[in-house]
Design a protein around this motif. Sequence first.
Motif, PDB file in Angstrom:
ATOM      1  N   GLN A 274     122.406 -10.482  13.918  1.00 34.79           N
ATOM      2  CA  GLN A 274     123.848 -10.738  13.867  1.00 34.79           C
ATOM      3  C   GLN A 274     124.154 -12.063  13.173  1.00 34.79           C
ATOM      4  O   GLN A 274     125.192 -12.239  12.557  1.00 34.79           O
ATOM      5  N   SER A 275     123.217 -13.083  13.362  1.00 35.21           N
ATOM      6  CA  SER A 275     123.437 -14.417  12.792  1.00 35.21           C
ATOM      7  C   SER A 275     123.458 -14.372  11.271  1.00 35.21           C
ATOM      8  O   SER A 275     122.618 -13.729  10.644  1.00 35.21           O
ATOM      9  N   GLU A 276     124.433 -15.086  10.717  1.00 33.18           N
ATOM     10  CA  GLU A 276     124.544 -15.107   9.253  1.00 33.18           C
ATOM     11  C   GLU A 276     123.766 -16.260   8.644  1.00 33.18           C
ATOM     12  O   GLU A 276     123.599 -16.343   7.425  1.00 33.18           O
ATOM     13  N   GLY A 277     123.335 -17.173   9.486  1.00 30.47           N
ATOM     14  CA  GLY A 277     122.586 -18.324   8.977  1.00 30.47           C
ATOM     15  C   GLY A 277     122.354 -19.335  10.072  1.00 30.47           C
ATOM     16  O   GLY A 277     122.756 -19.139  11.215  1.00 30.47           O
ATOM     17  N   THR A 278     121.700 -20.428   9.709  1.00 31.81           N
ATOM     18  CA  THR A 278     121.333 -21.444  10.687  1.00 31.81           C
ATOM     19  C   THR A 278     121.914 -22.797  10.288  1.00 31.81           C
ATOM     20  O   THR A 278     121.935 -23.147   9.108  1.00 31.81           O
ATOM     21  N   VAL A 279     122.390 -23.524  11.326  1.00 27.58           N
ATOM     22  CA  VAL A 279     122.802 -24.917  11.113  1.00 27.58           C
ATOM     23  C   VAL A 279     121.688 -25.802  11.660  1.00 27.58           C
ATOM     24  O   VAL A 279     121.317 -25.680  12.822  1.00 27.58           O
ATOM     25  N   SER A 280     121.170 -26.681  10.823  1.00 27.48           N
ATOM     26  CA  SER A 280     120.088 -27.565  11.239  1.00 27.48           C
ATOM     27  C   SER A 280     120.667 -28.906  11.679  1.00 27.48           C
ATOM     28  O   SER A 280     121.349 -29.584  10.910  1.00 27.48           O
ATOM     29  N   VAL A 281     120.408 -29.270  12.923  1.00 26.04           N
ATOM     30  CA  VAL A 281     120.870 -30.568  13.438  1.00 26.04           C
ATOM     31  C   VAL A 281     119.714 -31.557  13.330  1.00 26.04           C
ATOM     32  O   VAL A 281     118.675 -31.384  13.966  1.00 26.04           O
ATOM     33  N   ILE A 282     119.895 -32.560  12.489  1.00 32.82           N
ATOM     34  CA  ILE A 282     118.822 -33.527  12.222  1.00 32.82           C
ATOM     35  C   ILE A 282     119.217 -34.878  12.817  1.00 32.82           C
ATOM     36  O   ILE A 282     120.290 -35.402  12.541  1.00 32.82           O
ATOM     37  N   THR A 283     118.339 -35.413  13.632  1.00 33.28           N
ATOM     38  CA  THR A 283     118.650 -36.651  14.356  1.00 33.28           C
ATOM     39  C   THR A 283     118.282 -37.873  13.522  1.00 33.28           C
ATOM     40  O   THR A 283     117.180 -37.971  12.978  1.00 33.28           O
ATOM     41  N   VAL A 284     119.228 -38.810  13.427  1.00 36.46           N
ATOM     42  CA  VAL A 284     118.984 -40.098  12.777  1.00 36.46           C
ATOM     43  C   VAL A 284     119.235 -41.152  13.846  1.00 36.46           C
ATOM     44  O   VAL A 284     120.378 -41.440  14.187  1.00 36.46           O
ATOM     45  N   SER A 285     118.152 -41.726  14.393  1.00 36.07           N
ATOM     46  CA  SER A 285     118.347 -42.692  15.477  1.00 36.07           C
ATOM     47  C   SER A 285     117.365 -43.843  15.344  1.00 36.07           C
ATOM     48  O   SER A 285     116.363 -43.748  14.639  1.00 36.07           O
TER      49      SER A 285
ATOM     50  N   ILE B 288     112.868 -37.921   8.591  1.00 33.38           N
ATOM     51  CA  ILE B 288     114.183 -37.327   8.320  1.00 33.38           C
ATOM     52  C   ILE B 288     114.174 -36.634   6.955  1.00 33.38           C
ATOM     53  O   ILE B 288     114.750 -35.561   6.784  1.00 33.38           O
ATOM     54  N   SER B 289     113.507 -37.270   5.988  1.00 30.14           N
ATOM     55  CA  SER B 289     113.425 -36.662   4.647  1.00 30.14           C
ATOM     56  C   SER B 289     112.731 -35.316   4.703  1.00 30.14           C
ATOM     57  O   SER B 289     113.127 -34.365   4.020  1.00 30.14           O
ATOM     58  N   GLU B 290     111.692 -35.239   5.520  1.00 31.87           N
ATOM     59  CA  GLU B 290     110.961 -33.979   5.666  1.00 31.87           C
ATOM     60  C   GLU B 290     111.883 -32.904   6.256  1.00 31.87           C
ATOM     61  O   GLU B 290     111.909 -31.756   5.777  1.00 31.87           O
ATOM     62  N   ASP B 291     112.653 -33.302   7.270  1.00 33.33           N
ATOM     63  CA  ASP B 291     113.591 -32.351   7.886  1.00 33.33           C
ATOM     64  C   ASP B 291     114.636 -31.880   6.873  1.00 33.33           C
ATOM     65  O   ASP B 291     114.995 -30.701   6.819  1.00 33.33           O
ATOM     66  N   LEU B 292     115.136 -32.820   6.084  1.00 26.87           N
ATOM     67  CA  LEU B 292     116.161 -32.464   5.084  1.00 26.87           C
ATOM     68  C   LEU B 292     115.571 -31.570   3.995  1.00 26.87           C
ATOM     69  O   LEU B 292     116.227 -30.642   3.515  1.00 26.87           O
ATOM     70  N   ARG B 293     114.329 -31.874   3.617  1.00 29.81           N
ATOM     71  CA  ARG B 293     113.660 -31.049   2.603  1.00 29.81           C
ATOM     72  C   ARG B 293     113.467 -29.623   3.123  1.00 29.81           C
ATOM     73  O   ARG B 293     113.681 -28.644   2.408  1.00 29.81           O
TER      74      ARG B 293
ATOM     75  N   GLN C 273     116.233 -30.885  15.019  1.00 29.45           N
ATOM     76  CA  GLN C 273     115.070 -31.646  14.568  1.00 29.45           C
ATOM     77  C   GLN C 273     115.138 -33.029  15.199  1.00 29.45           C
ATOM     78  O   GLN C 273     115.986 -33.839  14.848  1.00 29.45           O
ATOM     79  N   GLU C 274     114.244 -33.254  16.134  1.00 27.96           N
ATOM     80  CA  GLU C 274     114.227 -34.559  16.807  1.00 27.96           C
ATOM     81  C   GLU C 274     113.204 -35.465  16.131  1.00 27.96           C
ATOM     82  O   GLU C 274     112.179 -34.994  15.635  1.00 27.96           O
ATOM     83  N   PRO C 275     113.466 -36.767  16.137  1.00 29.91           N
ATOM     84  CA  PRO C 275     112.495 -37.698  15.530  1.00 29.91           C
ATOM     85  C   PRO C 275     111.302 -37.883  16.447  1.00 29.91           C
ATOM     86  O   PRO C 275     111.397 -37.613  17.643  1.00 29.91           O
ATOM     87  N   PRO C 276     110.179 -38.356  15.913  1.00 37.20           N
ATOM     88  CA  PRO C 276     109.045 -38.676  16.777  1.00 37.20           C
ATOM     89  C   PRO C 276     109.422 -39.777  17.755  1.00 37.20           C
ATOM     90  O   PRO C 276     110.241 -40.634  17.443  1.00 37.20           O
ATOM     91  N   GLN C 277     108.837 -39.730  18.928  1.00 32.63           N
ATOM     92  CA  GLN C 277     109.178 -40.709  19.956  1.00 32.63           C
ATOM     93  C   GLN C 277     108.477 -42.038  19.703  1.00 32.63           C
ATOM     94  O   GLN C 277     107.685 -42.176  18.784  1.00 32.63           O
TER      95      GLN C 277
END
Lengths: 301, 330
Positions: free
Chosen positions: A40-51, A62-67, A245-249
């Motif tokens: 049913q889903s038409e696509g995905t929204v990627s939530v990328i954390t910048v903290s 973050i660059s890897e997540d965006l890529r 996409q969470e950043p490494p701790q």
Amino acid sequence: MNRDSSAASAKALFVVAIVAAVLVSSVLAPVAYDYTTSTQSEGTVSVITVSGTISASTVDGISEDLRNARTNDSIEAVVLKVDSGGGYVAPSERLYLEVLRTAEQMPVVASVQGVGASGAYYGMLPADEIFVLSSTEVGSVGVVSSGGSVPLPESVIRTGPDKAQPTADERRQTVESLKRQFVGRVMQHRGDNITLSREEVAYAKTYLGPKAVENGYADQIGALPTAIDRAAGMAGLENYDVTRQEPPQSLGLVLLTSQTDNGTMIYKRSAQTNGLVPVTRPLMVDEIAPYNPEVNANGSA
Amino acid sequence: MEARDLTGPAVAFVVVVALIVGGAAVLPIFSGGDTPEVSNLAQQQADLDAVRVTAADETGEITMDSDATGKTVLVDKAHENEFSDEKLSTLVNTLVENGHEVRFVTQEQARGSAWNESLRSADALLVANPTQAYTPEQLAGVRAFNDAGGRVLLLSDPASSSGSILSILGLGAGSQQPSSGGPGLSSTFGVAGHSGYLFNMHEYQHNFKSIYATAGRGSLSQDVDRVVFRGSVAVSTDGGQRALTSIEQTKLSTTRRADTYAVAVQSGDVAMVGDTDFLAPTDAYTADNEAFIGNLADFLVSGQKTGNAPGPPSTESENGTGPTLPMPTL
């Protein structure tokens, strides 16, 4: 008697089969549900954390997540979940360029949680829209640097007078150039909305959410779900999935890693500036460089 | 099961694997691979002209016009003055090259009557960023020295606050207002400073705190078009001359009001400059700073001091020149 026992065993077998079927179905049903949902889903929204501090290591992640977002066909929009007061200059520009590259391909919406200032604000500039909360602080468009020009000890041998020894005026010129670039990009990306002049932006003031919406630093008041829905809407998605996409701790480890990567880093304590003077790797958008006594003691070019 | 029974399936397995793997290897040749097209965003986004910051010209020589010779300039180093020898070197070299003597008064040399004895044999006094209070006797000596025509040059950075230079000298309005009775600013020397620092976000040299100041009135502004002060305090004078004033749109950090603030003033034999950085060798030749330094050197040696002021301590106490007693306003 025999007929009775065979009927009983058939009945027991029937019950076992029913139970087994329920058990198997309980495992398979969620899979089937997810499959139908995904169809049913038409696509995905990627939530990328910048903290945290914007450093080389955090921007690598973050660059890897965006890529991934750019190359994954199912991802149709990106939301930057921002909570950072800034960091180093060059990583901040790298973040800006990665977000810009992504924004050329798909809608990018920034959702500032607590703080989106300085280097973090730099990074989110290419976003199509910036969401803030009433308690969010954004802005601080400027650069901080130590003044340099503290004489190195005689034990340090250099190849030229300017090696690891920037003058105060050279520092001023560098910081001024970086400031112009930062302010210029703010005007370029927010220029249609912003009500402040270039000179007023250069004051590097931090603004609270409502004020930021008023003066054009941000677009709307809204929390993360609103930003996600807005990003999906901009991508034309009515039914969508969300990936996070969470950043490494462990920020401390990240900072340590980024420092020890560069063996040429020398820090000095300066009586004049009353703080630490990074000699070889200089500029922060907002924060003061971390200090590692071991690097200081063993520093060499 | 015999071995030959497995031959068929094994061959089929190898053929299938070879077809699939081989196909995968050949496919990119026809499809062109999956390397994305890369545009140079960093260069497209860089406005090189806008971010280019050029170094300022540093030309000229520090020269003096005064014909005076053999004058003695005393430099106060007795009050934990925050003023490096490096900054002092440009002014000291200029004075020495032109036949004058520069003496430094250390803390040990300023104890008791030694301070006034040092002043007695001097023609001018330079005080920069003192952080330790003057004793009433030392203050009385400076006033007597100035009354007799001895030149006094006060330099103050924002960090030490020109307000504090005057209060440390005991010349602030609080202690002097009741006795001097002068209108407005009642500092004995007729000069004072504001708190905070000056900045200009509109026109500056490399940094908002590096402000431009243009020539005003008096000999201190001679041959000066404009100077650069890095972190300057605004100074005021009561009836004296505004020698240098900041350019328009300069603001005071504490009030954020735009104005043309005085950054160097002269009131008779007293001059006050709201900066010390312009003396540093790295800044001394920027804009017309060298001309201004030459003018300051001329100011120090152009006084007409009369007599052996300040007198011996006994004379001072008889005259009653304590910090709360009436003193003429310059």
